[in-house]
Design a protein around this motif. Structure first.
Motif, PDB file in Angstrom:
ATOM      1  N   TYR A  55       0.853  -1.184   0.000  1.00 40.42           N
ATOM      2  CA  TYR A  55       0.000   0.000   0.000  1.00 40.42           C
ATOM      3  C   TYR A  55       0.888   1.231   0.000  1.00 40.42           C
ATOM      4  CZ  TYR A  55      -3.775  -3.138   1.259  1.00 40.42           C
ATOM      5  OH  TYR A  55      -4.696  -4.157   1.253  1.00 40.42           O
ATOM      6  N   SER A  56       0.573   2.194  -0.871  1.00 45.69           N
ATOM      7  CA  SER A  56       1.318   3.451  -0.848  1.00 45.69           C
ATOM      8  C   SER A  56       0.735   4.334   0.246  1.00 45.69           C
ATOM      9  CB  SER A  56       1.298   4.148  -2.204  1.00 45.69           C
ATOM     10  OG  SER A  56      -0.013   4.295  -2.679  1.00 45.69           O
ATOM     11  N   LEU A  57       1.616   4.998   0.937  1.00 45.84           N
ATOM     12  CA  LEU A  57       1.261   5.802   2.095  1.00 45.84           C
ATOM     13  C   LEU A  57       1.022   7.241   1.668  1.00 45.84           C
ATOM     14  CD1 LEU A  57       1.077   5.999   5.198  1.00 45.84           C
ATOM     15  CD2 LEU A  57       3.557   6.334   5.206  1.00 45.84           C
ATOM     16  N   LYS A  58      -0.108   7.787   2.088  1.00 44.19           N
ATOM     17  CA  LYS A  58      -0.436   9.188   1.794  1.00 44.19           C
ATOM     18  C   LYS A  58      -0.763   9.865   3.121  1.00 44.19           C
ATOM     19  CE  LYS A  58      -3.868  11.963  -0.614  1.00 44.19           C
ATOM     20  NZ  LYS A  58      -5.129  11.895  -1.372  1.00 44.19           N
ATOM     21  N   ASN A  59       0.030  10.864   3.482  1.00 43.13           N
ATOM     22  CA  ASN A  59      -0.229  11.587   4.722  1.00 43.13           C
ATOM     23  C   ASN A  59      -1.410  12.520   4.548  1.00 43.13           C
ATOM     24  OD1 ASN A  59       1.869  10.616   6.484  1.00 43.13           O
ATOM     25  ND2 ASN A  59       3.305  11.630   5.113  1.00 43.13           N
ATOM     26  N   LEU A  60      -2.259  12.574   5.579  1.00 41.93           N
ATOM     27  CA  LEU A  60      -3.425  13.450   5.598  1.00 41.93           C
ATOM     28  C   LEU A  60      -3.274  14.427   6.760  1.00 41.93           C
ATOM     29  CD1 LEU A  60      -6.164  10.695   5.133  1.00 41.93           C
ATOM     30  CD2 LEU A  60      -5.148  12.116   3.351  1.00 41.93           C
ATOM     31  N   ALA A  61      -4.103  15.447   6.779  1.00 43.51           N
ATOM     32  CA  ALA A  61      -4.033  16.457   7.839  1.00 43.51           C
ATOM     33  C   ALA A  61      -4.192  15.838   9.223  1.00 43.51           C
ATOM     34  CB  ALA A  61      -5.097  17.515   7.610  1.00 43.51           C
ATOM     35  N   ASP A  62      -5.063  14.840   9.340  1.00 47.93           N
ATOM     36  CA  ASP A  62      -5.334  14.242  10.659  1.00 47.93           C
ATOM     37  C   ASP A  62      -4.975  12.773  10.735  1.00 47.93           C
ATOM     38  OD1 ASP A  62      -7.320  13.283   8.985  1.00 47.93           O
ATOM     39  OD2 ASP A  62      -8.910  13.426  10.488  1.00 47.93           O
ATOM     40  N   GLY A  63      -4.045  12.322   9.907  1.00 46.30           N
ATOM     41  CA  GLY A  63      -3.652  10.912   9.933  1.00 46.30           C
ATOM     42  C   GLY A  63      -2.998  10.514   8.622  1.00 46.30           C
ATOM     43  N   PHE A  64      -3.406   9.356   8.106  1.00 46.98           N
ATOM     44  CA  PHE A  64      -2.824   8.875   6.852  1.00 46.98           C
ATOM     45  C   PHE A  64      -3.779   7.921   6.170  1.00 46.98           C
ATOM     46  CE2 PHE A  64      -1.599   5.943  10.155  1.00 46.98           C
ATOM     47  CZ  PHE A  64      -1.766   4.694   9.583  1.00 46.98           C
ATOM     48  N   GLU A  65      -3.504   7.659   4.900  1.00 43.53           N
ATOM     49  CA  GLU A  65      -4.283   6.712   4.112  1.00 43.53           C
ATOM     50  C   GLU A  65      -3.309   5.778   3.407  1.00 43.53           C
ATOM     51  OE1 GLU A  65      -7.935   6.809   0.923  1.00 43.53           O
ATOM     52  OE2 GLU A  65      -6.493   8.446   0.843  1.00 43.53           O
ATOM     53  N   CYS A  66      -3.679   4.521   3.312  1.00 41.68           N
ATOM     54  CA  CYS A  66      -2.894   3.526   2.591  1.00 41.68           C
ATOM     55  C   CYS A  66      -3.732   3.042   1.413  1.00 41.68           C
ATOM     56  CB  CYS A  66      -2.542   2.356   3.509  1.00 41.68           C
ATOM     57  SG  CYS A  66      -1.424   2.827   4.835  1.00 41.68           S
ATOM     58  N   ILE A  67      -3.186   3.195   0.206  1.00 40.22           N
ATOM     59  CA  ILE A  67      -3.902   2.867  -1.024  1.00 40.22           C
ATOM     60  C   ILE A  67      -3.203   1.696  -1.706  1.00 40.22           C
ATOM     61  CG2 ILE A  67      -4.682   3.763  -3.253  1.00 40.22           C
ATOM     62  CD1 ILE A  67      -4.301   6.611  -1.871  1.00 40.22           C
ATOM     63  N   HIS A  68      -4.002   0.672  -2.079  1.00 37.04           N
ATOM     64  CA  HIS A  68      -3.454  -0.531  -2.713  1.00 37.04           C
ATOM     65  C   HIS A  68      -2.600  -0.140  -3.910  1.00 37.04           C
ATOM     66  CE1 HIS A  68      -3.423  -4.160  -5.239  1.00 37.04           C
ATOM     67  NE2 HIS A  68      -3.425  -4.799  -4.089  1.00 37.04           N
ATOM     68  N   LYS A  69      -1.376  -0.653  -3.914  1.00 38.95           N
ATOM     69  CA  LYS A  69      -0.414  -0.334  -4.971  1.00 38.95           C
ATOM     70  C   LYS A  69      -0.099  -1.563  -5.815  1.00 38.95           C
ATOM     71  CE  LYS A  69       4.253   1.609  -5.374  1.00 38.95           C
ATOM     72  NZ  LYS A  69       5.366   2.154  -4.583  1.00 38.95           N
ATOM     73  N   SER A  70       0.261  -2.660  -5.137  1.00 38.63           N
ATOM     74  CA  SER A  70       0.601  -3.883  -5.861  1.00 38.63           C
ATOM     75  C   SER A  70       0.533  -5.069  -4.901  1.00 38.63           C
ATOM     76  CB  SER A  70       1.997  -3.792  -6.485  1.00 38.63           C
ATOM     77  OG  SER A  70       2.978  -3.701  -5.483  1.00 38.63           O
ATOM     78  N   GLU A  71       0.646  -6.243  -5.475  1.00 39.40           N
ATOM     79  CA  GLU A  71       0.627  -7.454  -4.640  1.00 39.40           C
ATOM     80  C   GLU A  71       1.299  -8.605  -5.369  1.00 39.40           C
ATOM     81  OE1 GLU A  71      -3.751  -9.252  -5.609  1.00 39.40           O
ATOM     82  OE2 GLU A  71      -3.650  -7.665  -4.137  1.00 39.40           O
ATOM     83  N   LYS A  72       1.818  -9.503  -4.554  1.00 33.96           N
ATOM     84  CA  LYS A  72       2.354 -10.773  -5.038  1.00 33.96           C
ATOM     85  C   LYS A  72       1.724 -11.830  -4.147  1.00 33.96           C
ATOM     86  CE  LYS A  72       6.671  -8.487  -5.614  1.00 33.96           C
ATOM     87  NZ  LYS A  72       7.901  -8.285  -4.898  1.00 33.96           N
ATOM     88  N   ILE A  73       0.783 -12.581  -4.686  1.00 34.99           N
ATOM     89  CA  ILE A  73       0.057 -13.569  -3.905  1.00 34.99           C
ATOM     90  C   ILE A  73       0.527 -14.973  -4.285  1.00 34.99           C
ATOM     91  CG2 ILE A  73      -2.227 -14.469  -3.274  1.00 34.99           C
ATOM     92  CD1 ILE A  73      -1.774 -11.537  -2.443  1.00 34.99           C
ATOM     93  N   SER A  74       0.955 -15.725  -3.281  1.00 36.19           N
ATOM     94  CA  SER A  74       1.396 -17.095  -3.480  1.00 36.19           C
ATOM     95  C   SER A  74       0.221 -17.960  -3.942  1.00 36.19           C
ATOM     96  CB  SER A  74       1.946 -17.628  -2.155  1.00 36.19           C
ATOM     97  OG  SER A  74       2.086 -19.016  -2.199  1.00 36.19           O
TER      98      SER A  74
END
Length: 101
Positions: A55-74
């Protein structure tokens, strides 16, 4: 799939510590971990293979958000993905996250 999650009132490091502590008290903690690597939050599943959801991290005024970026699933994890993500969502939410599936 957990598309994103946001957290208010905690730093990324505080949140990861809280989630890691929660996981360590559950069965899910035997296979799942959460870590910070630069500007990415990585959820790793290790048992009969290794899967990573980044998840890519995005800082917000009152916290943060993590947005799905990529995955490697076994291959061995694909059959259990829905169940594991449901449990992980509950852990994230119990520690203050708002999860968007």
């Amino acid at each position: 799939m957990i598309k994103s999650f946001s957290v208010s009132n905690f730093s990324v490091n505080e949140f990861i510590k809280k989630v890691s502590d929660s996981l360590s008290q559950r069965e899910l903690g035997k296979i799942a971990s959460v870590s910070l690597n630069g500007e990415n939050v990585i959820i790793t599943f290790s048992k009969l293979g290794k899967s990573e959801v980044i998840y890519s991290l995005k800082n917000l005024a009152d916290g943060f958000e993590c947005i799905h970026k990529s995955e490697k699933i076994s291959l061995t994890h694909k059959a259990f993905r829905s169940d594991i993500e449901t449990k992980l969502s509950k852990v994230l939410e119990s520690n203050g996250a708002k999860v968007l599936n």
